[in-house]
Design an enzyme around this catalytic site. Structure first.
Site, PDB file in Angstrom:
ATOM      1  CB  SER A 317      -0.916   0.025   1.226  1.00 38.29           C
ATOM      2  OG  SER A 317      -0.281   0.635   2.339  1.00 38.29           O
ATOM      3  CG  ASP A 318       1.599   5.626  -1.847  1.00 39.60           C
ATOM      4  OD1 ASP A 318       2.531   5.824  -1.046  1.00 39.60           O
ATOM      5  OD2 ASP A 318       1.501   6.222  -2.932  1.00 39.60           O
ATOM      6  CE1 TYR A 319       6.294   5.626   4.496  1.00 41.69           C
ATOM      7  CE2 TYR A 319       5.782   3.962   2.854  1.00 41.69           C
ATOM      8  CZ  TYR A 319       6.649   4.490   3.788  1.00 41.69           C
ATOM      9  OH  TYR A 319       7.849   3.895   4.013  1.00 41.69           O
ATOM     10  N   GLY A 320      -0.323   5.448   4.134  1.00 41.25           N
ATOM     11  CA  GLY A 320      -1.562   6.026   4.634  1.00 41.25           C
ATOM     12  C   GLY A 320      -2.736   5.887   3.695  1.00 41.25           C
ATOM     13  CB  ALA A 321      -3.039   4.663   0.224  1.00 42.69           C
TER      14      ALA A 321
END
Length: 791
Positions: A317-321
């Site tokens: 996952s992208d950061y915080g996505a």
């Protein structure tokens, strides 16, 4: 006499002994290894064995990441055991985030963490250490290469492959296992701040440059099908998908795109890197496409990426996505719903730390989530761990990092890439290259003249870390010519106080090198990073623009220097295409250096004074103004107006009343200090059938008096098609080095599959008919054409 129960117990014990014996491998006297630790077994067998031994909690831990930045050292620089225990709590983890510190310090943290996970957790599962490696490892002391947009400007896949090898070697020396790069986004809107992180606007060009980056980092695709070789690391293809063309050019904005364009443009590079380069990880994008956030899009991740393309790595996952599904996209109401959306879509690991995935255990226990989905995600993560060889490679910090990181070779390659990326946009009356014997003094002016600018995902912008343009020019000229310097103005500040001094310096000098541009953050990302500069960032992640003129009062500085009447070489150090229509009309020589890396100043000097002949070509189209956006070259036949009566302020017309619809500088454009002549285009077969390739050759000659490099570009146009197709699409290119008067025959082979389209039923087909083959020096400068017919 043995009783029946005793007999059964003996048989049971014997059976258990036999099973245990079969489940281990004898490697030496007194040493046994469980199947998952046996490198002689297949990856599938090892994963299955390990997964079967894991508790639900241990599985979920593999779907999360921890940061090594939380570790602490004592007064001797040794990682403290207490900080390791506090971070890991006796548990393994999926990924470890590399801290943003020096390369030697990272190595210490890596070794301590790796040792802890192997020796102090129940199953000894190592973590995947990840790091940003967009244009060099994001660590102090690592080599800083030119930013991705500059890499794309080289049009030299082999050079980018070499860069990938060097970055991998430097990063693995510090314990890094996976790079969160490269990007396969298409830079088709210069308002969008992350243009600088993209290779360019064209899907074929992006795919070829990106594949080379990945193959350089990961290794030969024939090898990486099974394992990652020594001194290489896993790569991450991002951002999946259609992230870089948001509505209004605003980062994280939604994208409304038809399925035909989604497949033909945005998905194309990802398919290539999955199938041609065996990418090990894919990162979904923050945005939504047609109303569905990517981190909740099972169709794109499961059906297309995995089933259709055959991706067998893991989804990071992208950061915080994942959290954004809840607070930003508003598609879920709480952690549990958020977790269900993401894992159902196929997102295997949540970064930067567990938020929604902290609910997975309860979801399974409550019967709302099948443990099979957990097993699927963990299988994907463990598979890449085994294929990367993590279980067989306990990390040991090198004794002398200087022999591996920032070596002479890596510094030289950084300069080569900068030299091949710098693009000559204008050279009126052959002002360039400058002949030192013609000048007694040179003015070096501008806000970026004495600053290093590296772009997003850099550890520093300290001047001591690289070579500024001013320093590069001084390095080159020595005491042969006087150098007069003035900043003129700041990058974004609106004060004009320094312009008078700059005008005075220009007036007293024979020629001016005017260095303008922008700046980006260091360590930039969503929810992390810092700006180490006094200047406000004008480009990069989250720094989008509604105006494409050079920022601040730089336009006023440029006009003031132009009024002095001195010959001017304008050098742009920046991360996106600018609106430089006025400059193009009034400044005699213009160089685009993008963010040229730590050797940028030396590279610019070598170009200006002619030691290196510029060979960069634009990977993006330059607009005449922000109102012309988008101006990508591969438009539909109807994409540049109907009337073809371009207007001006003096003579209004149509389609734009006061302007043409053309780009200021087209995709693939770039001048040289020499001239090239194209001739003798030959296509092997006029008619081509299914299963064949388009084979063509042509001659190119250097007709000038300087050695140079030319990028030969091949475009294709489907003359009549069942659905509208672009007027031209890039399908091959090659960078060719030629000495004066030298000729070479260049050959290309284009698979027939590249000439297909998505028809009205959204099936990919190759339609019969006439196709135009166009060869030239840019998307606009087509010099040779021939036609072929597909049966």
């Amino acid at each position: 006499m043995i009783k029946r129960r005793e007999f059964l117990n003996i048989v049971k014990i014997q059976f258990i002994f036999v099973v245990c014996f079969c489940c281990v491998v004898q490697l030496g006297f007194g040493q046994i290894v469980l199947p998952y630790k046996n490198p002689e077994l297949s990856t599938k067998e090892r994963v299955s064995d390990l997964l079967g031994r894991m508790t639900l909690e241990e599985k979920i831990a593999q779907m999360s990441m921890l940061s090594l930045s939380k570790l602490e050292t004592d007064e001797n620089g040794k990682v403290m055991d207490e900080s390791l225990k506090k971070l890991f709590k006796g548990n393994s983890v999926g990924c470890l985030e590399s801290p943003f510190i020096g390369v030697e310090e990272i190595a210490k943290f890596s070794e301590a963490a790796d040792k802890y996970l192997r020796e102090n957790t129940r199953l000894g599962i190592p973590g995947i250490q990840i790091a940003e490696c967009l244009h060099g490892q994001l660590a102090f002391g690592a080599t800083i290469f030119p930013q991705a947009i500059a890499q794309g400007s080289t049009w030299n896949p082999e050079l980018i492959k070499k860069m990938g090898q060097i970055i991998a070697q430097e990063a693995t020396a510090g314990g890094v296992d996976q790079a969160l790069s490269p990007l396969f986004d298409l830079a088709r809107d210069p308002r969008y701040g992350r243009v600088e992180e993209c290779f360019g606007e064209d899907p074929f060009h992006v795919a070829e440059m990106g594949k080379s980056f990945v193959i350089g980092m990961q290794g030969d695709p024939e090898v990486t099908k099974n394992h990652i070789p020594e001194n290489h690391l896993m790569c991450t293809a991002k951002h999946f998908v259609a992230y870089s063309t948001p509505i209004a050019g605003i980062n994280l904005g939604p994208n409304e795109v038809g399925m035909r364009n989604l497949r033909d443009l945005h998905l194309y590079p990802f398919k290539k890197v999955v199938q041609d380069a065996n990418i090990y990880s894919v990162m979904p994008s923050y945005n939504e496409v047609n109303g569905i956030p990517l981190h909740a899009d099972a169709y794109l991740i499961r059906d297309i990426l995995r089933k259709e393309y055959g991706f067998n790595g893991y989804v990071f996952s992208d950061y915080g996505a994942i959290h954004m599904l809840e607070f930003f996209h508003k598609t879920s109401a709480n952690k549990s719903e958020t977790a269900l959306q993401a894992i159902t879509a196929g997102v295997d690991l949540e970064a930067p730390q567990p938020y929604a995935y902290s609910e997975l255990k309860k979801l399974v226990e409550d019967g709302r989530l099948s443990e099979a989905l957990i097993d699927e995600a963990v299988t994907n993560i463990l598979t890449v761990k085994f294929k990367a060889g993590l279980f067989e490679k306990p990390y040991k910090a090198p004794e002398d990092m200087s022999k591996i990181v920032h070596t002479k070779e890596s510094i030289d390659v950084a300069r080569y890439i900068a030299e091949e990326s710098i693009t000559l946009l204008k050279n009126e009356n052959d002002l360039l290259p400058l002949n030192l014997s013609d000048y007694k003094s040179i003015a070096v002016i501008g806000p970026n003249a004495d600053r290093v600018q590296y772009g997003d995902y850099s550890a520093t912008k300290a001047k001591s870390s690289g070579v500024t343009v001013l320093k590069g020019i001084k390095n080159y000229v020595g005491d042969r010519v006087a150098i007069n310097y003035a900043e003129g103005c700041d990058i974004t500040d609106l004060s004009t106080e320094g312009i008078a001094e700059a005008v005075d310096v220009a007036t007293k000098s024979d020629v001016v090198v005017l260095v303008i541009g922008g700046t980006s953050m260091t360590l930039s990302g969503i929810g992390w990073g810092e700006d180490s500069s006094e200047d406000h960032p004008t480009c990069g992640e989250g720094f989008d623009r509604a105006d494409l003129r050079p920022p601040g009062v730089q336009p006023e500085l440029i006009k003031a220097i132009q009024k002095t009447g001195k010959p001017i070489v304008m050098v742009m150090v920046h991360g996106r295409a600018y609106d430089i229509k006025w400059e193009s009309e009034h400044i005699p020589a213009i160089l685009d250096a993008w963010y040229p890396g730590e050797q940028g100043g030396n590279a610019v000097a070598n170009i200006i004074f002619g030691d290196v002949n510029p060979s960069g070509k634009l990977p993006v189209s330059y607009p005449q103004s922000v109102g012309h956006v988008p101006v990508f070259y591969s438009h539909q036949p109807s994409g540049r107006g109907f009337y073809h009566q371009p207007g001006t302020r003096e003579a209004p017309g149509r389609d734009y009343v006061f302007s043409s619809t053309d780009a200021l500088y087209p995709f693939g454009y770039g001048l040289s200090y020499t001239k090239f002549e194209y001739s003798d285009l030959v296509i092997a077969q006029d008619e081509i059938s299914d299963g064949q390739s388009v084979k063509l050759s042509l001659s190119i000659k250097n007709t000038g008096r300087r050695a140079g490099k030319e990028v030969v570009q091949v475009y294709v146009n489907d003359k009549i098609s069942s659905v509208a197709t672009p007027v031209k699409k890039l399908k091959a290119f090659k960078k060719v080095a030629l000495n004066p008067s030298e000729s070479k025959t260049i050959e290309f082979e284009i698979p027939l599959s590249e000439l297909g389209l998505w028809d009205r039923n959204m099936e990919y087909v190759i339609e019969p008919g006439e196709f135009e083959i166009m060869v030239g020096s840019s998307s606009k400068d087509i010099l040779l054409t021939e036609s072929i017919f597909i049966k």
